[in-house]
Design an enzyme around this catalytic site. Structure first.
Site, PDB file in Angstrom:
ATOM      1  N   LYS A  68     -53.774   3.186  -1.999  1.00  0.00           N
ATOM      2  CA  LYS A  68     -52.709   4.170  -1.708  1.00  0.00           C
ATOM      3  C   LYS A  68     -52.601   5.087  -2.912  1.00  0.00           C
ATOM      4  O   LYS A  68     -52.011   4.742  -3.928  1.00  0.00           O
ATOM      5  CB  LYS A  68     -51.384   3.419  -1.494  1.00  0.00           C
ATOM      6  CG  LYS A  68     -50.422   4.072  -0.522  1.00  0.00           C
ATOM      7  CD  LYS A  68     -49.897   5.431  -0.928  1.00  0.00           C
ATOM      8  CE  LYS A  68     -48.770   5.435  -1.932  1.00  0.00           C
ATOM      9  NZ  LYS A  68     -48.513   6.781  -2.462  1.00  0.00           N
ATOM     10  N   GLY A  95     -48.396   2.881 -12.586  1.00  0.00           N
ATOM     11  CA  GLY A  95     -47.326   3.843 -12.344  1.00  0.00           C
ATOM     12  C   GLY A  95     -46.140   3.551 -13.240  1.00  0.00           C
ATOM     13  O   GLY A  95     -46.293   3.006 -14.336  1.00  0.00           O
ATOM     14  N   SER A  96     -44.963   3.889 -12.732  1.00  0.00           N
ATOM     15  CA  SER A  96     -43.778   3.839 -13.586  1.00  0.00           C
ATOM     16  C   SER A  96     -43.085   2.468 -13.518  1.00  0.00           C
ATOM     17  O   SER A  96     -43.285   1.696 -12.574  1.00  0.00           O
ATOM     18  CB  SER A  96     -42.797   4.926 -13.143  1.00  0.00           C
ATOM     19  OG  SER A  96     -42.334   4.634 -11.848  1.00  0.00           O
ATOM     20  N   THR A 115     -40.801   1.786 -10.294  1.00  0.00           N
ATOM     21  CA  THR A 115     -41.602   1.445  -9.110  1.00  0.00           C
ATOM     22  C   THR A 115     -42.175   0.037  -9.235  1.00  0.00           C
ATOM     23  O   THR A 115     -42.231  -0.716  -8.255  1.00  0.00           O
ATOM     24  CB  THR A 115     -42.738   2.477  -8.894  1.00  0.00           C
ATOM     25  OG1 THR A 115     -42.170   3.779  -8.876  1.00  0.00           O
ATOM     26  CG2 THR A 115     -43.470   2.237  -7.598  1.00  0.00           C
ATOM     27  N   ALA A 116     -42.588  -0.321 -10.443  1.00  0.00           N
ATOM     28  CA  ALA A 116     -43.142  -1.671 -10.667  1.00  0.00           C
ATOM     29  C   ALA A 116     -42.108  -2.738 -10.315  1.00  0.00           C
ATOM     30  O   ALA A 116     -42.427  -3.758  -9.704  1.00  0.00           O
ATOM     31  CB  ALA A 116     -43.584  -1.818 -12.118  1.00  0.00           C
ATOM     32  N   GLU A 142     -49.798  -1.822 -14.562  1.00  0.00           N
ATOM     33  CA  GLU A 142     -50.142  -0.962 -15.707  1.00  0.00           C
ATOM     34  C   GLU A 142     -49.130   0.167 -15.725  1.00  0.00           C
ATOM     35  O   GLU A 142     -49.149   1.051 -14.871  1.00  0.00           O
ATOM     36  CB  GLU A 142     -51.563  -0.433 -15.549  1.00  0.00           C
ATOM     37  CG  GLU A 142     -52.571  -1.568 -15.556  1.00  0.00           C
ATOM     38  CD  GLU A 142     -54.010  -1.108 -15.388  1.00  0.00           C
ATOM     39  OE1 GLU A 142     -54.230   0.063 -15.092  1.00  0.00           O
ATOM     40  OE2 GLU A 142     -54.889  -1.953 -15.561  1.00  0.00           O
ATOM     41  N   CYS A 182     -50.621   7.972 -19.969  1.00  0.00           N
ATOM     42  CA  CYS A 182     -49.796   6.798 -20.274  1.00  0.00           C
ATOM     43  C   CYS A 182     -50.006   6.318 -21.707  1.00  0.00           C
ATOM     44  O   CYS A 182     -49.079   5.856 -22.356  1.00  0.00           O
ATOM     45  CB  CYS A 182     -50.122   5.672 -19.308  1.00  0.00           C
ATOM     46  SG  CYS A 182     -51.858   5.191 -19.345  1.00  0.00           S
ATOM     47  N   GLU A 201     -40.076   7.360 -21.981  1.00  0.00           N
ATOM     48  CA  GLU A 201     -41.311   8.101 -21.708  1.00  0.00           C
ATOM     49  C   GLU A 201     -40.971   9.438 -21.029  1.00  0.00           C
ATOM     50  O   GLU A 201     -40.291   9.466 -20.010  1.00  0.00           O
ATOM     51  CB  GLU A 201     -42.191   7.264 -20.779  1.00  0.00           C
ATOM     52  CG  GLU A 201     -43.538   7.867 -20.510  1.00  0.00           C
ATOM     53  CD  GLU A 201     -44.338   7.079 -19.482  1.00  0.00           C
ATOM     54  OE1 GLU A 201     -43.775   6.714 -18.433  1.00  0.00           O
ATOM     55  OE2 GLU A 201     -45.524   6.824 -19.739  1.00  0.00           O
TER      56      GLU A 201
END
Ligand code: NAD
Length: 487
Positions: free
Chosen positions: A181, A234-235, A238-239, A256, A289, A384
């Site tokens: 995705k 991702g962020s 979301t994780a 990651e 990142c 970040e």
């Protein structure tokens, strides 16, 4: 050409999902926009739980045969995928640049060759993947890596195909089937990868690609009981969401995530090298990142470092990422620009000083920014930004440098500039980071472990670490004397 095909800079891209070896359209679409100028690229299939379920079912159906395919044959097909990527480097590069705004010259010369290398590397690593047998009181222990099953791979927009294939290649090499995705802000090259993989002979259902908003299709993928692995880049928010969604099935996760990595510049460093490393942090408009966004500079050289940094940064060209001479392109989306600017304006209001930049250029581009007079506990130092925004703080002792470097909730990477090898060893040992670079930056070898500590991630991928994650690792213990006494 079907009504679902877009022509992007002369390249045909199918906008539908790729499920079980077929193109599948959703009832709804979402609009894909180019960050270069905000123009509409086209409408992309907007996946829902329906397509998520279909893709996982296709991956499940294809799994037994792919898992049973010999290592040699899997490796051969992955090399064929790499050949296909290499043949289409120009297409992939221009489509990726149009879709995510990163530099065309980087895509051509660095990123897309690396995409091909992802497939070659994990194909070759698979062929030599073994653990030496060992004995326990005469019994033999044999370690094997069994394919785990359908794997959901969810990726961000800052390096779309690069980050996708860094997961797809080891997952397929491991004998798993995949549902990929890609991010909704950069959906196109994943679709081209599906074409390339099919042409290379990857059987139907082994690689599936679903498009759409994570908020709409994500949960159906990550909570699915037939999914055996989830790898996410991702962020942090979301994780968290994915971890909650996967918790019901205890699906193993590789995460990651973001970073707020430091660049430590000691007074003994080669300052020109330190400045080169510092200016590199504007690459990809700061949407990296691993970027070392916090400069920690020893007091005695801070003024000179800043002077040389400003001089060097002034030589960077910002503009259309398709031009050969451009160094910094646009940010991904006007929403991202708003977020970046909000961070900077809050920092300035809190007393920070913009040495350079500190403002947008227009709706797509943010001026490369360096902020000083920032407190360690301030938002701009702790959070970040994911844009071309760097901060500079000073330190007077090595202890202070280490303390400041480690004092965020992240732990992705750290970069050191120093001429003292013993210092490098001492400092490195104390840093919380998945990767430390000494007098260099962004040197990445696929056999090295990659990942973050603390909120920068969970787990490591790369080389054997990738196979450890994507496989069910098994130890088989066989009794002494072969089979003689065991019927
Ligand atoms: P994001 O978390 O917003 O989105 C990443 C992906 O997750 C997208 O495909 C998105 O559609 C999907 N997603 C969103 N909600 C979901 C849900 N509920 N369930 C399942 N999937 C969902 O991140 P982003 O803005 O695309 O990427 C930027 C972030 O990625 C930054 O924090 C950056 O540091 C991080 N990043 C980390 C690495 C690394 O290797 N550590 C590499 C690149 C980027």
């Amino acid at each position: 050409m079907s009504e679902h095909t877009l022509t992007v800079a002369g390249v045909a891209v199918d906008t539908r999902h790729w499920i079980g070896g077929r193109r599948v359209a959703s009832a709804e679409t979402f609009t894909d926009v180019s960050p270069i100028d905000g123009s509409v690229i086209g409408e992309i299939s907007r996946g829902t739980a329906l397509e998520a379920a279909a893709a996982v079912a296709a991956a499940k159906a294809a799994f037994p045969a792919w898992a049973a395919t010999s290592r040699a044959e899997r490796a051969r097909i992955l090399h064929a995928v790499a050949d296909g990527v290499e043949k289409r480097i120009e297409d992939l590069s221009i489509v990726e640049t149009t879709d995510n705004g990163a530099l065309l010259r980087s895509h051509r010369r660095g990123v897309m060759p690396r995409v091909a290398h992802n497939f070659r590397f994990f194909a070759d690593w698979l062929l030599k993947l073994e653990h030496e047998d060992f004995e326990t009181r005469g019994h033999t222990n044999h370690v094997s890596w069994d394919p785990a099953g359908p794997s959901v791979l969810i990726t961000p927009w800052n390096a779309p195909l690069m980050l996708a294939t860094w997961k797809v290649a080891p997952a397929l090499a491991a004998g798993n089937t995949v549902v990929l995705k890609p991010a909704e802000w950069s959906p196109l090259t994943a679709s081209l990868l599906a074409d390339i993989a099919a042409e290379a002979g990857l059987p139907a259902g082994v690689l599936n690609v679903v498009q759409g908003y994570g908020s709409e299709i994500g949960d159906a993928l990550t909570s699915h009981p037939d999914v055996r692995r989830i790898s996410f880049t991702g962020s942090v928010p979301t994780a968290r969401r994915i971890a909650e969604s996967a918790a019901g099935n205890l699906t193993p996760l590789s995460l990651e995530l973001g970073g707020k990595s430091p660049l430590l510049v000691f007074a003994d460093a080669d300052l020109d090298l330190a400045v080169d490393l510092a200016v590199e942090q504007y690459d990809n408009a700061g949407q990296v990142c691993l970027a070392a966004t916090r400069f920690l500079v020893e007091e005695s050289v801070a003024e000179e470092f800043t002077r040389r940094f400003v001089e060097k940064a002034a030589t960077l060209t910002q503009g259309d990422p398709r031009h050969e001479t451009t160094d910094i392109g646009p940010n991904i989306h006007p929403r991202q620009l708003e977020k970046i600017d909000a961070f900077v304006q809050r920092a300035l209001a809190a007393g920070a000083r913009a040495v350079i930049g500190g403002h947008r250029k227009d709706t797509q581009y943010y001026a490369p920014t360096l902020l000083t007079d920032v407190a360690q506990d301030s938002e701009i130092v702790q959070e970040e930004v994911f844009g071309p925004v760097l901060t500079l703080q000073t330190f007077s002792t090595e202890e202070e440098a280490v303390r400041l470097a480690n004092d965020t909730r992240f732990g992705l990477a750290a970069t050191l500039a120093t001429a003292d090898a013993e210092r490098a060893e001492r400092v490195t040992a104390q840093l919380v980071a998945g990767t430390v670079w000494v007098n260099c930056f962004f040197v990445r070898d696929l056999q090295a472990p990659f990942g973050g500590s603390r909120h920068s991630g969970v787990g490591r991928e790369g080389g054997t670490w990738s196979f450890d994650f994507y496989c069910d690792v098994k130890n088989t213990v066989t009794a002494p004397n072969g089979w003689k006494n065991h019927g």
